[in-house]
Scaffold this motif. Sequence first.
Motif, PDB file in Angstrom:
ATOM      1  N   GLN A  26      -1.097  17.787  49.452  1.00  0.00           N
ATOM      2  CA  GLN A  26      -1.560  19.004  48.785  1.00  0.00           C
ATOM      3  C   GLN A  26      -2.359  18.636  47.544  1.00  0.00           C
ATOM      4  OE1 GLN A  26       1.590  22.229  48.382  1.00  0.00           O
ATOM      5  NE2 GLN A  26       2.789  20.420  48.799  1.00  0.00           N
ATOM      6  N   PRO A  27      -3.482  19.346  47.304  1.00  0.00           N
ATOM      7  CA  PRO A  27      -4.147  19.143  46.018  1.00  0.00           C
ATOM      8  C   PRO A  27      -3.296  19.750  44.895  1.00  0.00           C
ATOM      9  CG  PRO A  27      -5.364  20.728  47.396  1.00  0.00           C
ATOM     10  CD  PRO A  27      -4.195  20.256  48.201  1.00  0.00           C
ATOM     11  N   VAL A  28      -2.959  18.937  43.909  1.00  0.00           N
ATOM     12  CA  VAL A  28      -2.110  19.371  42.801  1.00  0.00           C
ATOM     13  C   VAL A  28      -2.751  18.923  41.498  1.00  0.00           C
ATOM     14  CG1 VAL A  28       0.142  19.025  41.676  1.00  0.00           C
ATOM     15  CG2 VAL A  28       0.026  19.238  44.168  1.00  0.00           C
ATOM     16  N   VAL A  29      -2.680  19.768  40.473  1.00  0.00           N
ATOM     17  CA  VAL A  29      -3.088  19.352  39.135  1.00  0.00           C
ATOM     18  C   VAL A  29      -1.903  19.519  38.192  1.00  0.00           C
ATOM     19  CG1 VAL A  29      -4.038  21.650  38.573  1.00  0.00           C
ATOM     20  CG2 VAL A  29      -4.781  19.654  37.269  1.00  0.00           C
ATOM     21  N   GLY A  42      -4.570  31.743  30.079  1.00  0.00           N
ATOM     22  CA  GLY A  42      -3.390  32.463  30.551  1.00  0.00           C
ATOM     23  C   GLY A  42      -2.969  32.001  31.930  1.00  0.00           C
ATOM     24  N   LEU A  43      -2.806  30.695  32.083  1.00  0.00           N
ATOM     25  CA  LEU A  43      -2.527  30.162  33.426  1.00  0.00           C
ATOM     26  C   LEU A  43      -1.040  30.063  33.735  1.00  0.00           C
ATOM     27  CD1 LEU A  43      -5.195  27.304  33.564  1.00  0.00           C
ATOM     28  CD2 LEU A  43      -5.344  29.593  34.543  1.00  0.00           C
ATOM     29  N   ALA A  44      -0.177  30.286  32.723  1.00  0.00           N
ATOM     30  CA  ALA A  44       1.266  30.136  32.944  1.00  0.00           C
ATOM     31  C   ALA A  44       1.720  30.971  34.133  1.00  0.00           C
ATOM     32  CB  ALA A  44       2.029  30.556  31.693  1.00  0.00           C
ATOM     33  N   GLY A  45       2.466  30.353  35.014  1.00  0.00           N
ATOM     34  CA  GLY A  45       3.025  31.095  36.137  1.00  0.00           C
ATOM     35  C   GLY A  45       2.098  31.245  37.322  1.00  0.00           C
ATOM     36  N   ARG A  46       0.825  30.868  37.164  1.00  0.00           N
ATOM     37  CA  ARG A  46      -0.104  30.974  38.291  1.00  0.00           C
ATOM     38  C   ARG A  46       0.205  29.867  39.301  1.00  0.00           C
ATOM     39  NH1 ARG A  46      -3.753  35.548  37.524  1.00  0.00           N
ATOM     40  NH2 ARG A  46      -3.268  36.065  35.378  1.00  0.00           N
ATOM     41  N   PRO A  47       0.253  30.202  40.592  1.00  0.00           N
ATOM     42  CA  PRO A  47       0.528  29.127  41.556  1.00  0.00           C
ATOM     43  C   PRO A  47      -0.654  28.184  41.757  1.00  0.00           C
ATOM     44  CG  PRO A  47       0.353  31.256  42.681  1.00  0.00           C
ATOM     45  CD  PRO A  47       0.253  31.527  41.211  1.00  0.00           C
ATOM     46  N   GLN A  48      -1.864  28.715  41.685  1.00  0.00           N
ATOM     47  CA  GLN A  48      -3.050  27.882  41.937  1.00  0.00           C
ATOM     48  C   GLN A  48      -4.082  28.057  40.838  1.00  0.00           C
ATOM     49  OE1 GLN A  48      -4.587  29.010  45.868  1.00  0.00           O
ATOM     50  NE2 GLN A  48      -4.230  26.909  46.509  1.00  0.00           N
ATOM     51  N   VAL A  49      -4.884  27.029  40.622  1.00  0.00           N
ATOM     52  CA  VAL A  49      -6.032  27.132  39.726  1.00  0.00           C
ATOM     53  C   VAL A  49      -7.253  26.552  40.450  1.00  0.00           C
ATOM     54  CG1 VAL A  49      -4.755  27.027  37.549  1.00  0.00           C
ATOM     55  CG2 VAL A  49      -5.478  24.902  38.666  1.00  0.00           C
ATOM     56  N   LEU A  50      -8.425  26.833  39.894  1.00  0.00           N
ATOM     57  CA  LEU A  50      -9.664  26.289  40.461  1.00  0.00           C
ATOM     58  C   LEU A  50     -10.163  25.159  39.568  1.00  0.00           C
ATOM     59  CD1 LEU A  50     -11.776  26.818  42.752  1.00  0.00           C
ATOM     60  CD2 LEU A  50     -13.100  28.055  41.027  1.00  0.00           C
ATOM     61  N   ARG A  59      -9.315  24.037  44.890  1.00  0.00           N
ATOM     62  CA  ARG A  59      -8.163  24.854  44.503  1.00  0.00           C
ATOM     63  C   ARG A  59      -6.948  23.938  44.525  1.00  0.00           C
ATOM     64  NH1 ARG A  59      -9.152  30.550  45.567  1.00  0.00           N
ATOM     65  NH2 ARG A  59      -6.920  30.953  45.563  1.00  0.00           N
ATOM     66  N   ALA A  60      -6.200  23.931  43.453  1.00  0.00           N
ATOM     67  CA  ALA A  60      -5.048  23.027  43.383  1.00  0.00           C
ATOM     68  C   ALA A  60      -3.825  23.798  42.921  1.00  0.00           C
ATOM     69  CB  ALA A  60      -5.343  21.882  42.407  1.00  0.00           C
ATOM     70  N   ALA A  61      -2.664  23.383  43.413  1.00  0.00           N
ATOM     71  CA  ALA A  61      -1.406  23.930  42.906  1.00  0.00           C
ATOM     72  C   ALA A  61      -1.262  23.480  41.456  1.00  0.00           C
ATOM     73  CB  ALA A  61      -0.233  23.432  43.736  1.00  0.00           C
ATOM     74  N   VAL A 129      -9.145  27.116  55.344  1.00  0.00           N
ATOM     75  CA  VAL A 129      -8.173  26.061  55.645  1.00  0.00           C
ATOM     76  C   VAL A 129      -8.851  24.692  55.592  1.00  0.00           C
ATOM     77  CG1 VAL A 129      -6.720  25.048  57.465  1.00  0.00           C
ATOM     78  CG2 VAL A 129      -6.638  27.523  57.024  1.00  0.00           C
ATOM     79  N   ALA A 130     -10.015  24.596  56.219  1.00  0.00           N
ATOM     80  CA  ALA A 130     -10.701  23.297  56.307  1.00  0.00           C
ATOM     81  C   ALA A 130     -11.082  22.770  54.927  1.00  0.00           C
ATOM     82  CB  ALA A 130     -11.951  23.423  57.178  1.00  0.00           C
ATOM     83  N   THR A 131     -11.335  23.662  53.984  1.00  0.00           N
ATOM     84  CA  THR A 131     -11.709  23.228  52.640  1.00  0.00           C
ATOM     85  C   THR A 131     -10.504  23.229  51.710  1.00  0.00           C
ATOM     86  OG1 THR A 131     -12.434  25.509  52.306  1.00  0.00           O
ATOM     87  CG2 THR A 131     -14.134  23.883  52.785  1.00  0.00           C
ATOM     88  N   ALA A 132      -9.300  23.212  52.298  1.00  0.00           N
ATOM     89  CA  ALA A 132      -8.047  23.036  51.545  1.00  0.00           C
ATOM     90  C   ALA A 132      -7.824  24.128  50.507  1.00  0.00           C
ATOM     91  CB  ALA A 132      -8.006  21.648  50.896  1.00  0.00           C
ATOM     92  N   ARG A 133      -8.278  25.343  50.787  1.00  0.00           N
ATOM     93  CA  ARG A 133      -8.028  26.427  49.848  1.00  0.00           C
ATOM     94  C   ARG A 133      -6.658  27.055  50.060  1.00  0.00           C
ATOM     95  NH1 ARG A 133     -13.646  27.940  51.097  1.00  0.00           N
ATOM     96  NH2 ARG A 133     -14.932  27.193  49.378  1.00  0.00           N
ATOM     97  N   TYR A 134      -6.063  26.829  51.224  1.00  0.00           N
ATOM     98  CA  TYR A 134      -4.757  27.432  51.502  1.00  0.00           C
ATOM     99  C   TYR A 134      -3.635  26.550  50.954  1.00  0.00           C
ATOM    100  CZ  TYR A 134      -6.160  31.220  54.655  1.00  0.00           C
ATOM    101  OH  TYR A 134      -6.665  32.381  55.181  1.00  0.00           O
ATOM    102  N   THR A 135      -2.616  27.191  50.407  1.00  0.00           N
ATOM    103  CA  THR A 135      -1.395  26.466  50.067  1.00  0.00           C
ATOM    104  C   THR A 135      -0.587  26.274  51.347  1.00  0.00           C
ATOM    105  OG1 THR A 135      -0.087  28.462  49.721  1.00  0.00           O
ATOM    106  CG2 THR A 135      -1.314  27.629  47.820  1.00  0.00           C
TER     107      THR A 135
END
Lengths: 508, 508
Positions: A26-29, A42-50, A59-61, A129-135
Amino acid sequence: MTRPDPGAIVQPTLRARRLGLHTQHQPVVLMRTDCHVCLAEGLAGRPQVLLSAAGREVRAALFQVEGNSLLGPDEAALSETAWEMLGVTEGAPIAVTHAPALESLASVRSRIYGHRLNAAAFASIVGDVATARYTDVHLAAFLTASAVLPLDEEETIDLTAAMIGVGDRLSWDAPVVVDKHCVGGLPGNRTTPLVVAIVAANGLIMPKTSSRAITSPAGTADTMETLAPVDLDIAALKRVVEQEGGCIVWGGAIHLSPADDKFVRIERELDIDTEGQLIASVLSKKIAAGSTHVVIDIPVGPTAKVRSEENARHLAERMRMVAERSGLEARCLLTDGTQPVGRGIGPALEARDLLAVLRNAPGAPDDLRRRAASLAGVALEIGGKSEPGKGAALALKTLADGRAWTKFQAICEAQGGMRAPPLAAQTHPIVADRAGRVVHIDNRKLARLAKLAGAPDVKAAGIFMEARLGQDVERGQPLLHVHAETAGELAYALDYAVAAGDIIRVET
Amino acid sequence: MTRPDPGAIVQPTLRARRLGLHTQHQPVVLMRTDCHVCLAEGLAGRPQVLLSAAGREVRAALFQVEGNSLLGPDEAALSETAWEMLGVTEGAPIAVTHAPALESLASVRSRIYGHRLNAAAFASIVGDVATARYTDVHLAAFLTASAVLPLDEEETIDLTAAMIGVGDRLSWDAPVVVDKHCVGGLPGNRTTPLVVAIVAANGLIMPKTSSRAITSPAGTADTMETLAPVDLDIAALKRVVEQEGGCIVWGGAIHLSPADDKFVRIERELDIDTEGQLIASVLSKKIAAGSTHVVIDIPVGPTAKVRSEENARHLAERMRMVAERSGLEARCLLTDGTQPVGRGIGPALEARDLLAVLRNAPGAPDDLRRRAASLAGVALEIGGKSEPGKGAALALKTLADGRAWTKFQAICEAQGGMRAPPLAAQTHPIVADRAGRVVHIDNRKLARLAKLAGAPDVKAAGIFMEARLGQDVERGQPLLHVHAETAGELAYALDYAVAAGDIIRVET
C-alpha cells in the motif's frame, strides 16, 4: 449559486524521506502530527492524502507520528510503494493535500447496494484501481460486491475490457498466437512450462505470462522462478519470444493487467476466487499478451476449485462467450481433478517434476506428462501443426525425442539463465495410521498444508506426494512428506495436519 | 495419519519499541527484514503475525523494514493501537509467530459466496472483530457481503445478540430506562442532548451513549464534545447518571459495543450504512446500556437516508421486531426529512443551535425545539411522566421554564465541565444566483459540503444555513455560509459547491 475565486492556494510541502518500509504494497505516507501541513490543511483523521511531486500524483494512506523520534517536522516519510510510484529523490519537496473524492467509488457503492454496473463504471473503477487510488478497504468492497451478486456475462465482458484498457498490450507478427491457462485448484498441476516448450519446439508462438499463486501453494510464475528469472520487462519478453517462440514469465512485472495485480493481492488475503473475476483476469491477460487462441484446462473434482461437471460446463461456456465477445477464441478442456498431478506441491517441488518429465527421467510423473501433452496437442491442432485428433501424439513425441527439453533450456537461458530449484532444510513424513487402500485425497487440505509449510513464499516448501488414489498402503508407510525451510514452519504445518483430519483417507 | 511431537519450539522474541505511530487504528508491527525472527520463522510476505507478551495476544499487520535507519535488528516497533492492545513497556520481550488461521473467516467467505449465516457464525465473526483479529480487508468484505445480500430478520437478530455478547453491559435500578436514536441522514437533526435534558429533568433515567459521525458531518458525540467531555468510562457514566438521571457520552469509550466501533470505521471509509448493520448497531448499544425502551426518529425525505415512507415503514417494522426479539421495546417516529433541522451543520454549529433552544434565545430554531419535544414527549409517556398524548406539551414546558437548561448544564458539569463551542476562522457565503423561491434542498450535498469543509474532525467546520424551503430570496442573498478552519479546506469545499450543481435550488 455563485462562488468567488478562492485565490492562489499555496501548496504546502514537506521533504521526501525514504524509510525502506514495506507496507503490504500500500502507498503510505508518515507525517508528524504537529507538522505544518497537518495543521494548515486539517489532515488529522483523514484516511488518505494526495502526494504530488514533479508532475506525479499518488494517493497514500496517512499514518501520523507523535513525538520527534522518527521524523523531522518537515519530513514526509514514504513507504516503498509510495516512493516508487512518486519517483522522488531523498529530500525532494512533496506537496501534501486533501485527497479529492473518487467518483468511481459511487459505482462501487451502487454495486454494494445490489445494482449492476455498466462499461463506463467498470472502466472508471479499474482505472482508479490500476493507478493505486483505492485503499485495501475499497478493493475488498469491490471484489466482495462482485462475488455476493456474481458478475453477469455483460459485466464480465465490461470488466475484461476495462482491465485490458489500463495495461500495456503486445502484438506479434503471426496469424496464430496460442496461450494456455488452468483455472487452478488442483495442486501440482504445473503443465504450462511443458506446454510452452512443446508448442514452441514445433514452431508456434506462445508468449506465456503467468501469475503468482492467488490461493494456491504455487503459481506457474512461482514455480518457473526456481528454474529461471521470470521478472522480465516487455522488451525482454519480446526478445525471448522472437528468439525462442515462447516464454514463461511473471505477468505482474510487465503490467499487462496492472489492476489484476491489485485485485489478486486482496483475493489472496480473503482466500476467494470468483468466476467473473477469474474470467476477466485470465482473458484480459491473454488478450493483452496478443494471443488469438487460448486452451483452458478446467480440472473437475470434489475438492478441486470446480466441483461438478455442471459447474465446469457453465464456466467453460461463460469463458468461451466472454472470450468471443472480446475477440479471442477459447477452447476449454474438462480434466480429472480428483487428486494432485505429479508428485510435488510447492514451487521447487513442482519444478523438479517438470525437469523429470522434460528429461524423460525414470519415475517421471506420467500423469503430468499426459496432461501436458493433451493441452499442448489442442494448441498444436489450432496452430495447424497437427491434424485434428493427432496433436497429443505429436506433443508426446516432442517430449520423448528431447526437443521439448532442448527448447525449455533455451527459453530458460534466454530469460536470464537456468538454475536448480532449491531443496528444503526440513522434511517430515506423514504416514498411514492403518493398512488399507487410499480412497480419497483432499486437494484443499493438501493446498492448505503446503501453504502453512511456507509455500509459495518459501520456494522449497511444500509437499512431496507418495500416495495415489486406489493404492494399497501398509500402516506406517509415508503418504506424503512435508517440506519446510524452518522448524517453526514445519511444526505449524504438522499442527494443522493433526487438526485437519483425513487429508489422505485410507480405508481397510 | 499420525505425526510426531514437533518438540519444544523456542518462542522467537524481539524487544518492544513504541513509535507513536497512528496507523488508522490498525494494529501494525514493524520488523527488520533481516531480523532473526523474520528469517527463522519465514515471515516474509505474510500479511499478519501474532504478537504475544505477558499473556496477551495481538494479531498485527506485518510491515517490514529494509536497512538499519529505523529499527534495530532485535526490535519490533508497534503502532499505537498494537501497543495499547498488547500493554507492553519499552524494551519488553515480544514473541512473534505465524498468525493462526481464523476459523470465522470461513463464515465470511461463505457469505461472500451468497450463503446466510447462523447465530454461531455471527458470534464467531463478531468475537474476532471485537478483539481486532480482522484486517481492514476482512472487515470490508464482511460488511459488503452483509450489504449486497442484505441481512434478513433472523440474521439481524443474531448479529445484534453477537454484538451485545462481546461488550460490557450496564444495569440500572429502575423499571424504565429510556433511550433515543435517530437513524440519521438529516443534517442538523441534533435533538438528543435536548431530549436527555428534558427527560432527565422530569425524573426518568436516560443513560445516553452516542456515536461519532459515520457518514454524516457530525454525530451526537462530536457535537456534544464541543460542550463537555464525552470520553467517559463506565464508572464515570454511572456516576453522572446516578447523580443527574441522564448523560450524553461517546459510546466508543465505554466498550458497550467494541465490534461496532470497528465496523463503523470501515463503513465510514466506504460511505455505506445498511439496514441490518444499522439495526444491530443501534439495538446492541441500547440493550448493552441497560435500556428497556427506545424512541427512534426516522426522518423521511427524497435526500434523507430513508427516501420513502414505504422504506421508513419497513425499517420501523424490522427495528421493532428485532428489538422485541432482543428484549427491548422500540417506538419509531417517522419525521419530516426534506430539509436540515436548525441552522447549524457540523459539531460546533449544531451545538450553538442546542444552546439557543435551551436558553430560549430569540431566534432559536423552532423546528429543532419542536422535534426534540415530540421525541422527548414519547419518552415521557413511556415512562409514565405524562398522560398519553400530552408528552410533547410537557416537554415544551420543560424547555420554556428553564428546567431543561438547568439539567443540561448540570449534566455537562457532571461529565467534566461545560465549555463553549469553537468558532471557525474562515467563513464564506454561498449566495443565490437569481431571485426566486427556495424549492429544493439537497441534504446529501449539504452533508458532503460540510464534510469537505472539515466536519466532523474539525469541530468548528460546517455550514450555517440561511435558506429554508419555500422562502423567497433576492439575487446575491446568502443561502448558507461555509465555515472552515483553514483556507485550504474552505477552498476545497467551495470547489465542490461549484461542481456539485444545485445544493439549494432557487426557482424564479
